[in-house]
Design a protein around this motif. Structure first.
Motif: not given
Length: 135
Positions: A21-38
């Motif tokens: 869960r933690i590992k996949n949530n970190l990957q999901e956070l990164r994917a969401l973040a790069v839609t809004l940030y460089p």
């Protein structure tokens, strides 16, 4: 897919579902973040663990800590937050450390979702593509 983080209690035990869960949530956070940030990179954490992999190593937990920091730095470059370093043959992260990791993930997720929902959107589009505002 984002999975709601666990709120850890002193008597809780870490298992493969928690790790995944933690590992996949970190990957999901990164994917969401790069839609809004460089774009920024996090380190590869490998495939999900199964019951045959039922052991956790300090370098795996340190990689989670490092990736949490990389995501934080990619979206909040002005806020450092906390990061711990874990060592082999030392106590495993306790419930406070796990709450810090999962709580940090949740705070960033909620912030990113709020930013995503608050982005300006056009009411209509001319032509086939999306305009620069809506991308």
């Amino acid at each position: 897919m984002w999975i709601q983080p666990k709120i850890w209690k002193k008597e809780d035990h870490f298992n493969i579902e928690d790790y995944n869960r933690i590992k996949n949530n970190l990957q999901e956070l990164r994917a969401l973040a790069v839609t809004l940030y460089p774009d920024f990179a996090i380190k590869e954490m490998g495939p999900d663990k199964g019951y045959q992999d039922y052991s956790f190593y300090a370098d795996e937990i340190n990689l989670m800590e490092e990736n949490l920091g990389r995501i934080r730095d990619g979206i909040y470059p002005y806020w450092r937050g906390e990061t711990a370093i874990w060592y082999e043959n030392q106590p495993f992260p306790d419930y406070r450390a796990l709450n810090r990791i999962e709580g940090g993930c949740l705070k960033m997720y909620e912030n990113l979702m709020g930013q995503s929902k608050g982005r300006p959107r056009c009411t209509f589009h001319l032509g086939r593509g999306r305009c620069a505002v809506c991308r």
